[in-house]
Design a protein around this motif. Structure first.
Motif, short mmCIF file in Angstrom:
data_model
loop_
_atom_site.label_atom_id
_atom_site.label_comp_id
_atom_site.label_asym_id
_atom_site.label_seq_id
_atom_site.Cartn_x
_atom_site.Cartn_y
_atom_site.Cartn_z
N GLY A 199 1.11 -1.19 0.01
CA GLY A 199 -0.05 0.02 -0.07
C GLY A 199 0.92 1.23 -0.09
O GLY A 199 2.22 1.14 0.14
N PRO A 200 0.09 2.45 -0.17
CA PRO A 200 1.22 3.59 -0.15
C PRO A 200 1.71 4.02 1.27
O PRO A 200 1.03 3.70 2.23
CB PRO A 200 0.18 4.68 -0.71
CG PRO A 200 -1.41 4.14 -0.12
CD PRO A 200 -1.23 2.71 -0.25
N VAL A 201 2.93 4.65 1.17
CA VAL A 201 3.61 4.89 2.44
C VAL A 201 3.74 6.35 2.54
O VAL A 201 3.93 6.95 1.65
CB VAL A 201 5.24 4.52 2.35
CG1 VAL A 201 5.86 4.83 3.64
CG2 VAL A 201 5.13 2.99 2.13
N THR A 202 2.85 6.87 3.64
CA THR A 202 3.18 8.28 3.77
C THR A 202 3.83 8.43 5.12
O THR A 202 3.97 7.86 5.96
CB THR A 202 1.53 8.74 3.99
OG1 THR A 202 0.87 8.01 5.05
CG2 THR A 202 0.80 8.49 2.86
N GLU A 203 4.04 10.03 5.37
CA GLU A 203 4.76 10.22 6.40
C GLU A 203 4.10 10.80 7.53
O GLU A 203 4.49 10.79 8.90
CB GLU A 203 5.73 11.72 5.98
CG GLU A 203 6.65 11.28 5.00
CD GLU A 203 7.90 10.39 5.28
OE1 GLU A 203 8.46 10.58 6.33
OE2 GLU A 203 8.51 9.62 4.29
N THR A 204 2.84 11.56 7.46
CA THR A 204 2.13 11.83 8.46
C THR A 204 0.58 11.46 8.43
O THR A 204 0.18 11.01 7.39
CB THR A 204 2.20 13.35 8.42
OG1 THR A 204 1.62 14.03 7.27
CG2 THR A 204 3.51 13.88 8.62
N ALA A 205 -0.17 11.89 9.39
CA ALA A 205 -1.56 11.28 9.47
C ALA A 205 -2.34 11.98 8.46
O ALA A 205 -3.11 11.61 7.73
CB ALA A 205 -2.16 11.68 10.92
N GLU A 206 -2.01 13.70 8.35
CA GLU A 206 -2.90 14.25 7.49
C GLU A 206 -2.35 13.96 5.95
O GLU A 206 -3.32 13.94 5.03
CB GLU A 206 -2.35 15.90 7.46
CG GLU A 206 -0.99 16.22 7.33
CD GLU A 206 -0.23 16.26 8.87
OE1 GLU A 206 -0.79 15.41 9.67
OE2 GLU A 206 0.69 16.97 8.85
N GLY A 207 -1.18 13.42 5.59
CA GLY A 207 -0.78 12.94 4.52
C GLY A 207 -1.63 11.70 4.09
O GLY A 207 -1.80 11.54 3.04
N ALA A 208 -1.64 10.75 5.00
CA ALA A 208 -2.34 9.31 4.67
C ALA A 208 -3.60 9.85 4.24
O ALA A 208 -4.39 9.25 3.40
CB ALA A 208 -2.25 8.60 6.02
N GLU A 209 -4.45 10.85 4.99
CA GLU A 209 -5.67 11.15 4.44
C GLU A 209 -5.95 11.77 3.21
O GLU A 209 -6.92 11.57 2.48
CB GLU A 209 -6.29 12.05 5.61
CG GLU A 209 -7.97 12.41 5.37
CD GLU A 209 -8.28 13.36 6.33
OE1 GLU A 209 -9.49 13.76 6.52
OE2 GLU A 209 -7.48 13.82 7.40
N LEU A 210 -5.06 12.80 2.83
CA LEU A 210 -5.05 13.23 1.62
C LEU A 210 -4.37 12.63 0.53
O LEU A 210 -4.88 12.86 -0.66
CB LEU A 210 -4.20 14.70 1.77
CG LEU A 210 -3.98 15.69 0.69
CD1 LEU A 210 -5.39 16.39 0.40
CD2 LEU A 210 -3.15 16.89 0.97
N LEU A 211 -3.37 11.81 0.79
CA LEU A 211 -2.63 11.49 -0.32
C LEU A 211 -2.71 9.77 -0.60
O LEU A 211 -2.16 9.28 -1.59
CB LEU A 211 -1.02 11.68 -0.22
CG LEU A 211 -0.77 13.13 -0.09
CD1 LEU A 211 0.68 13.50 0.38
CD2 LEU A 211 -0.88 13.89 -1.41
N ALA A 212 -3.48 9.34 0.23
CA ALA A 212 -3.32 7.69 0.04
C ALA A 212 -4.01 7.21 -1.34
O ALA A 212 -3.54 6.44 -2.18
CB ALA A 212 -4.47 7.04 1.13
N GLY A 213 -4.90 7.86 -1.84
CA GLY A 213 -5.71 7.43 -3.02
C GLY A 213 -4.69 7.97 -4.16
O GLY A 213 -4.54 7.18 -4.86
N PRO A 214 -4.19 9.26 -4.36
CA PRO A 214 -3.51 9.32 -5.43
C PRO A 214 -2.33 8.69 -5.52
O PRO A 214 -1.70 8.19 -6.61
CB PRO A 214 -3.13 11.01 -5.48
CG PRO A 214 -4.29 11.62 -4.36
CD PRO A 214 -4.72 10.49 -3.50
N MET A 215 -1.57 8.01 -4.39
CA MET A 215 -0.26 7.55 -4.22
C MET A 215 -0.56 6.26 -4.71
O MET A 215 0.26 5.58 -5.47
CB MET A 215 0.51 7.45 -2.92
CG MET A 215 1.00 9.01 -2.82
SD MET A 215 1.91 8.73 -1.20
CE MET A 215 3.42 7.75 -1.30
N THR A 216 -1.75 5.53 -4.34
CA THR A 216 -2.23 4.33 -4.93
C THR A 216 -2.37 4.19 -6.31
O THR A 216 -1.72 3.36 -7.00
CB THR A 216 -3.49 3.62 -4.11
OG1 THR A 216 -3.23 3.79 -2.81
CG2 THR A 216 -3.92 2.49 -4.68
#
Length: 360
Positions: A199-216
């Motif tokens: 799955g996508p790897v993010t650095e912060t909680a706000e990043g996971a919420e904002l970027l999980a879809g685009p990074m996938t």
């Protein structure tokens, strides 16, 4: 690759062209790849394994490949207009192997001839060249011997053009136990592991919420080989994240690392190198020596793929200047000076190539 010849750019070593191509494939699949290299000039087949960090090793013995015999002048005179001897029936062409007493094959590739990569497979799959036997002609016709000749004789090291050096494996049983932690993946190796992960790897909680879809979606495009689509998605996502979180946010820097990796996969090493150098400077200013060194290693990987010597010299000057500064500070760059020395040696070769290219 996969049966297509790999050609070196003007002034480029054919060895580097083949190894760079295989390294990019290893990075994209996240594992070492094996290839069987046909060196047309030396007349041999060499099995190689190339890892994502650019290291390579010979995985077996180099094999001499016999070349077909060219028709003699007497044969050409005796042949009629249709290519057959007078009074003889038409025959299918017969390939006759020629014995050779040339020096044994070397894993070093020719500077002038294309290197044909016969097959590429992930580590663990053994490649083996096939042998085509000549077909016998009709009864009553003369034929040259078609027996198989043994491998080329082993010559003294002083006479070999580029002998294969077998490096013995270390005796792990006799080595003292160590408590040192394994070196973590850095640079494009670390990015490739994230892309190939679950799955996508993010650095912060706000990043996971904002970027999980685009990074996938970006990772799926890379894994499926749609590099151009992945590059467009990455650029758009970086811009949106910078607007929402700020240009210096950890998530934005992380996305820019992904964008540089995709540029490298897409055949734009100059852009990948510049982006990685910019990130390394930002990481150094933030006193993150580990991340800065990872970006320097990404820049070095992309820099080695730059073909133009003048561009390579410009980028290499910036790379080595920043790299030297990192080695003067505490961190992993100071603990591993050998890659920097290798980069300096390449600068010398690039200087020679640029000088030759400037001659009238």
């Amino acid at each position: 690759m996969g049966g297509t010849s790999v050609m070196a750019a003007p002034g480029e070593e054919i060895q580097q062209a083949v190894l760079d191509h295989l390294q990019r494939l290893a990075i994209s699949v996240g594992a070492p790849v094996r290839a069987t290299i046909h060196d047309d000039r030396e007349g041999c087949v060499v099995p190689l394994e190339v890892s994502a960090d650019g290291s390579s090793r010979v995985t077996g013995e180099a094999v001499r490949v016999a070349a077909p015999v060219k028709p003699s002048a007497a044969d050409a005179v005796a042949a009629g207009p249709s290519g057959t001897a007078a009074g003889m029936p038409r025959q299918k062409p017969v390939t006759v192997p020629r014995p050779t007493s040339a020096p044994p094959c070397s894993p070093a590739l020719s500077q002038e001839q294309p290197a044909a990569v016969d097959a590429v497979a992930p580590k663990g799959v053994q490649d083996a060249p096939s042998v085509t036997r000549p077909q016998p002609g009709p009864a009553g016709t003369s034929q040259a011997p078609t027996g198989q000749f043994g491998p080329a004789p082993v010559m003294p090291a002083a006479q070999a053009l580029a002998p294969v050096v077998a490096v013995p494996e270390p005796d792990l049983a006799s080595m003292a136990p160590t408590t040192a932690a394994p070196t973590p993946p850095r640079g494009f190796d670390a990015v490739a592991e994230e892309v190939l992960g679950d799955g996508p790897v993010t650095e912060t909680a706000e990043g996971a919420e904002l970027l999980a879809g685009p990074m996938t979606r970006i990772n799926e495009a890379v894994r499926s080989g749609r590099i151009e689509a992945a590059a467009e998605l990455a650029d758009r996502t970086v811009a949106e994240a910078a607007t929402a979180l700020g240009a210096g946010h950890a998530e934005v820097l992380h996305l820019r690392e992904l964008s540089a990796y995709i540029a490298y996969l897409g055949g734009d090493p100059v852009r990948a190198c510049r982006q990685s150098l910019d990130l390394a400077r930002l990481r150094r200013q933030a006193r993150d020596a580990e991340a800065a060194y990872g970006n320097v290693q990404s820049a070095a990987t992309a820099w080695r793929a730059v073909r133009d010597p003048e561009e390579g010299l410009r980028l290499g000057h910036d790379l080595i200047e920043l790299w030297t500064d990192l080695t003067a500070e505490p961190g992993p760059a100071a603990d591993d000076p050998r890659p920097l020395e290798s980069a300096r040696a390449r600068m010398v070769r690039l200087t020679d190539r640029a000088a030759r290219a400037a001659r009238p």
